[in-house]
Design a protein around this motif. Structure first.
Motif, short mmCIF file in Angstrom:
data_model
loop_
_atom_site.label_atom_id
_atom_site.label_comp_id
_atom_site.label_asym_id
_atom_site.label_seq_id
_atom_site.Cartn_x
_atom_site.Cartn_y
_atom_site.Cartn_z
N PRO A 124 0.86 -1.25 -0.02
CA PRO A 124 -0.12 0.19 -0.03
C PRO A 124 0.90 1.39 0.08
CG PRO A 124 -0.86 -1.52 1.75
CD PRO A 124 0.39 -2.17 1.24
N VAL A 125 1.91 1.09 0.48
CA VAL A 125 2.78 2.54 0.88
C VAL A 125 3.58 2.53 -0.82
CG1 VAL A 125 5.01 3.32 1.55
CG2 VAL A 125 3.64 1.93 3.10
N ALA A 126 3.67 1.32 -1.56
CA ALA A 126 4.26 1.55 -2.71
C ALA A 126 3.34 2.10 -3.93
CB ALA A 126 4.68 0.21 -3.13
N ALA A 127 1.98 1.76 -3.48
CA ALA A 127 0.99 2.33 -4.43
C ALA A 127 0.77 3.78 -4.31
CB ALA A 127 -0.38 1.82 -3.95
N LEU A 128 1.57 4.52 -3.36
CA LEU A 128 1.70 6.17 -3.25
C LEU A 128 2.81 6.40 -3.83
CD1 LEU A 128 0.45 6.24 0.58
CD2 LEU A 128 -0.79 6.78 -1.44
N ALA A 129 3.67 5.59 -4.39
CA ALA A 129 5.20 5.93 -4.90
C ALA A 129 4.84 6.44 -6.29
CB ALA A 129 5.96 4.75 -4.66
N ASP A 130 5.97 7.15 -6.73
CA ASP A 130 5.93 7.69 -8.02
C ASP A 130 6.86 6.61 -9.10
OD1 ASP A 130 5.81 8.95 -10.56
OD2 ASP A 130 6.71 10.80 -9.89
N GLY A 131 6.21 5.41 -9.42
CA GLY A 131 7.32 4.67 -10.24
C GLY A 131 6.91 3.29 -9.61
N PRO A 132 7.34 2.33 -10.59
CA PRO A 132 7.09 0.85 -10.22
C PRO A 132 7.94 0.45 -9.16
CG PRO A 132 8.66 1.13 -12.17
CD PRO A 132 8.09 2.43 -11.84
N VAL A 133 7.33 -0.44 -8.13
CA VAL A 133 8.05 -1.07 -7.23
C VAL A 133 7.89 -2.46 -7.17
CG1 VAL A 133 8.38 -1.35 -4.58
CG2 VAL A 133 7.74 1.16 -5.64
N ARG A 134 9.16 -3.32 -7.37
CA ARG A 134 8.98 -4.88 -7.35
C ARG A 134 9.18 -5.40 -6.03
NH1 ARG A 134 9.15 -9.27 -10.58
NH2 ARG A 134 10.46 -11.01 -10.04
N PHE A 135 8.38 -6.47 -5.66
CA PHE A 135 8.41 -7.09 -4.52
C PHE A 135 8.77 -8.54 -4.96
CE2 PHE A 135 5.74 -3.64 -3.60
CZ PHE A 135 5.95 -3.38 -2.04
N ASP A 136 9.90 -9.03 -4.04
CA ASP A 136 10.42 -10.24 -4.04
C ASP A 136 10.81 -10.97 -2.84
OD1 ASP A 136 11.09 -12.79 -5.29
OD2 ASP A 136 12.36 -12.02 -7.07
N GLY A 137 11.11 -11.88 -2.80
CA GLY A 137 11.58 -12.60 -1.30
C GLY A 137 12.00 -14.07 -1.42
N ASP A 138 11.87 -14.65 -0.04
CA ASP A 138 12.51 -15.93 -0.11
C ASP A 138 11.37 -16.95 -0.77
OD1 ASP A 138 14.56 -14.79 1.62
OD2 ASP A 138 13.57 -15.76 3.48
N PRO A 139 11.92 -18.05 -1.18
CA PRO A 139 10.91 -18.78 -1.67
C PRO A 139 9.66 -19.19 -0.88
CG PRO A 139 13.35 -19.74 -1.92
CD PRO A 139 13.16 -18.63 -1.01
N ARG A 140 9.86 -19.13 0.50
CA ARG A 140 8.42 -19.52 1.34
C ARG A 140 7.65 -17.98 0.94
NH1 ARG A 140 4.54 -22.55 3.20
NH2 ARG A 140 3.81 -21.61 4.97
N SER A 141 8.09 -17.23 0.75
CA SER A 141 7.19 -16.03 0.64
C SER A 141 6.29 -16.06 -0.49
CB SER A 141 7.98 -14.68 0.82
OG SER A 141 8.61 -14.38 -0.60
N TYR A 142 6.70 -17.09 -1.55
CA TYR A 142 5.81 -16.96 -2.66
C TYR A 142 4.56 -17.70 -2.43
CZ TYR A 142 9.91 -15.95 -5.47
OH TYR A 142 11.06 -15.19 -6.21
N GLU A 143 4.56 -18.73 -1.22
CA GLU A 143 3.40 -19.45 -0.84
C GLU A 143 2.57 -18.96 0.12
OE1 GLU A 143 5.33 -22.94 0.53
OE2 GLU A 143 6.55 -23.26 -1.16
#
Length: 452
Positions: A124-143
């Motif tokens: 939700p914070v990134a939705a207020l940013a000006d520009g794209p924000v990519r989110f990635d993480g540990d393999p478990r975060s995908y699940e």
């Protein structure tokens, strides 16, 4: 890599959980609350003026949150005065993080690790940013469940590319503002879905109205914590406990103000140390335990009293004294699910059966905690069965063995608790406790002293 000496195989990844030869008698200073630290960082980043976070938790999850906000332009200055001497656990008495808000921007990438607060509070914070924000993480975060936040943000006007996964990795294409408004969300898998929207809602053009439409909402104390902290930052929140509609929260659009906040000790992280007093019939004091708090860990006073301990809260902090026997318990842990691994470990050492209910959502945490607890306690000779929404624990004589943690910090501390009463328990990857409780092995040995 392992070292072999004669017939003994020592694996450095297996931590020998020390057996307590005598009742423990210790004072343990617990680091600051992860939940409070990460909420404070988000609110400070969205404020109109600088704020200060004092005695923050310095752990993997909080450093990931700080890194995420920095990636979007927020300045976070960390000060640890040398005059304070060495860290007391991970809680530096003089440590201060000064948060200086800035124009949020991309393009950038955020590493969420496996931190639920980062993967849910920051989009939700990134939705207020000006520009794209990519989110990635540990393999478990995908699940881990994230679809509720993604769908809600889209309803509120955000553009998100998740390739229809409803999970990480994903990109939030911020446009500098977000319309906001009313949204329905099923938060039955995580109360963090609600908190994520409430934390940023004051910055949305129309504020936000969040209506939970799913089944039972877990971990309500964490939502109450969010509400209290948003209000303390100047936000206007209408909540069900104020006489409003059930399962509906409203945050009015408006400015948030920088705060000077002292973070409470993490009461959930105090659990293994209090459990040590209960299991060994000893005594442990946790300094600075707050008289009034929204932290779920405060429920430990009532729970461990029911299981045979005696609690006293005074100017020294909270002191739990074990009664020499541990009693089983039948309890609904729906609001305090994060305490389940530690309670299950204590229950496995009790004098009667325990039933832990209301925690089906734990199957979606850092690991499937219900399956993991069942397998690992039973691997030491226990008798634990999964139910539809929890665990049934029938105490049995336990023996040594490897207690696997599945990269879950609360599994690791549960294994340490069992090791107090069972010879030969070896906890795999105890270093995973650094997620929220840095220096745990040293703190544990310090609690036991020469008896370790």
């Amino acid at each position: 890599m392992t070292e072999t000496t004669g017939h003994t195989v020592t694996d450095p990844a297996l931590w020998p959980a020390p057996r307590a030869a005598d009742p423990v008698d210790a004072t343990v200073t617990v680091p600051g609350s992860k939940s409070v630290t990460n909420r404070a960082l988000v609110l400070a980043a969205l404020s109109t003026e600088p704020g200060w976070v004092r005695r923050p938790l310095r752990s993997r999850d909080t450093l990931l949150m700080a890194g995420a906000l920095r990636a979007m332009g927020v300045q976070i200055e960390e000060t640890v005065p040398s005059s304070t001497g060495p860290a007391d656990g991970a809680r530096h008495p003089g440590e201060v993080w000064r948060v200086i808000p800035a124009g949020l921007h991309g393009p950038t990438t955020v590493d969420v690790g496996n931190a639920g607060t980062v993967m849910r509070f920051v989009p939700p914070v990134a939705a207020l940013a000006d520009g794209p924000v990519r989110f990635d993480g540990d393999p478990r975060s995908y699940e881990r469940p994230l679809g509720g936040v993604i769908d809600a943000l889209r309803t509120l006007g955000a553009r998100i590319d998740d390739e229809k996964r409803g999970a990480l990795p994903m990109t939030v294409h911020g446009s500098g503002s977000l319309d906001g408004g009313a949204v329905e969300i099923d938060a039955s898998s995580s109360s963090q879905f609600v908190s994520a929207l409430l934390l940023s809602g004051a910055r949305f053009n129309q504020g936000v109205e969040v209506r939970h439409t799913g089944g039972r909402l877990p971990s309500l104390p964490h939502i109450r914590m969010t509400i209290e902290m948003v209000r303390a930052a100047g936000g206007q929140v209408d909540a069900p406990e104020d006489g409003g509609e059930p399962d509906v929260w409203r945050v009015t659009s408006g400015a948030l103000l920088g705060r000077d906040l002292v973070v409470e000790p993490d009461l959930s992280n105090a659990q293994p140390f209090l459990a040590a007093a209960l299991v060994t019939g000893g005594r442990v004091t946790i300094p600075d335990w707050p008289a009034h708090t929204t932290q779920p860990g405060d429920a430990l006073r009532e729970i461990f009293t029911a299981m045979g301990g005696r609690c006293e809260l005074d100017e020294r902090g909270l002191t739990l004294t074990g009664g020499g026997r541990v009693h089983g318990i039948d309890i609904d842990l729906g609001e305090v699910g994060e305490l389940t691994p530690g309670i299950a470990a204590v229950a496995a050492l009790a004098d009667s059966e325990s039933v832990l209910r209301g925690v089906a959502h734990l199957r979606l945490h850092e690991t499937d905690r219900l399956a993991a607890l069942t397998k690992e306690i039973n691997g030491l000779g226990g008798d634990v069965t999964e139910t539809a929404d929890g665990l049934r624990v029938r105490p049995r004589p336990l023996h040594g063995g490897v207690f696997h943690t599945y990269d879950d910090h609360r599994l690791a501390t549960a294994g340490a608790v069992l090791g107090l009463a069972v010879d030969g328990v070896r906890v795999e990857n105890v270093a995973t406790t650094a997620k929220t409780l840095p220096d745990f092995p040293e703190m544990w040995l310090g609690m036991l002293g020469a008896r370790a």
